[in-house]
Design an enzyme around this catalytic site. Structure first.
Site, short mmCIF file in Angstrom:
data_model
loop_
_atom_site.label_atom_id
_atom_site.label_comp_id
_atom_site.label_asym_id
_atom_site.label_seq_id
_atom_site.Cartn_x
_atom_site.Cartn_y
_atom_site.Cartn_z
N ASP A 116 7.17 -3.28 12.70
CA ASP A 116 6.16 -4.70 12.04
C ASP A 116 6.85 -5.82 12.89
O ASP A 116 7.16 -6.33 11.08
CB ASP A 116 6.09 -4.28 10.89
CG ASP A 116 5.39 -4.28 10.16
OD1 ASP A 116 4.72 -5.85 10.66
OD2 ASP A 116 5.54 -4.81 9.06
N ALA B 283 0.64 -1.16 -0.05
CA ALA B 283 0.02 -0.22 0.25
C ALA B 283 0.82 1.47 -0.12
O ALA B 283 0.52 2.04 -0.72
CB ALA B 283 -1.13 0.09 1.51
#
Length: 286
Positions: free
Chosen positions: A182, A21
């Site tokens: 992450d 994204a």
């Protein structure tokens, strides 16, 4: 030649390996500059060596493309900040001895970041979690999760040592006050044997610092670990009688944190229990 031309030429001659994204990742062969070739030719006395220019290197080119839903000036500012932050995190990790991809190219203006290409597998692939776009792990006929991964023993990789290495590398990163942001098994890689001579076995590499930040707080470190714990629980369920993967990761992390200041591990351990409790309450409430 303008900078924009260089960036676009690199992307045009690269192979797309991942679409996200926020950006795209390409495999790119970076050729030596004419100055490098000339310098090498002058330094070489052998005729054959003079004719052969330095070999190209393979890099991972990460491009944060413009977002049309944002104002151009805001988009440019955010892209530059995030790319610069990722580059700085990599440099700080390298200085602290954390195994991360080497930095090869930074073009904040065009949103391009070039890093060392890691020839190997993600921990997700090795443990049988499937590809990143898989929705659920495969199951056996009796409904239990199956472990369809690589034959680690045949590859010369000890699973316990690999998981402990994950913990030790994360501990080094946290002691350098870097928070990954992450941590998943897709962002942990093991190099192929011989790909990096002189490295320990298994050679564990942390990748993708796009969401990284800087903080010495035990709370931030605990959240980092909790994200990874949830990733292991959801993607890599263990067979009956087998110790959970994250327990072995946490043991390596404890060993690594004990190399830092006294009490670092105890502070993170306490916060991790609190983060787990909040996570369980959130799951119960929905």
């Amino acid at each position: 030649m303008e900078v924009v031309d260089i960036a676009q030429r690199l992307i045009a001659g690269s192979t797309l390996v991942k679409q996200g994204a926020e950006g795209r990742a390409y495999r790119c062969d970076l050729l030596p500059s004419p100055l490098m070739v000339q310098s090498s030719s002058r330094a070489c006395e052998d005729e054959a060596s003079r004719r052969d220019p330095p070999a190209s290197i393979t890099i991972l080119l990460k491009h944060r493309f413009p977002k049309r839903y944002r104002h151009p000036s805001l988009d440019s500012q955010l892209t530059r900040q995030r790319l610069t932050s990722e580059a700085r995190a990599l440099v700080r990790c390298i200085k602290a001895g954390v195994s991360v991809p080497a930095l090869r190219l930074v073009d904040a203006r065009q949103g391009c970041l070039g890093m060392e290409w890691i020839d190997g597998w993600t921990v997700r692939e090795l443990l049988g979690g499937g590809q990143e776009d898989d929705q659920v792990p495969s199951t056996r006929d009796d409904g239990q999760a199956s472990r369809v991964g690589h034959d680690l023993e045949a590859m010369g990789i000890d699973e316990d040592e690999m998981l402990a290495a994950v913990g030790r590398q994360i501990a080094k990163m946290h002691l350098a006050d870097i928070i990954h942001g992450d941590l998943t098994t897709s962002n942990l890689m093991v190099r192929k044997a011989g790909a990096h001579p002189g490295s320990p076995s298994p050679d564990l590499v942390l990748i993708d610092f796009g969401l990284s930040s800087s903080s010495p707080m035990p709370e931030e470190r605990a959240v980092d670990l909790y994200v990874l714990e949830r990733a292991f629980a959801s993607t890599h369920p263990v067979l009956p009688g087998t110790a959970p993967h994250f327990e072995r990761v946490l043991q390596g992390y404890k060993e690594g944190m004990q190399q830092g200041r006294k009490g670092e591990w105890e502070r993170v351990e306490k916060r991790l229990e609190e983060v787990r409790m909040r996570g369980r309450k959130r799951s119960m409430v929905g």
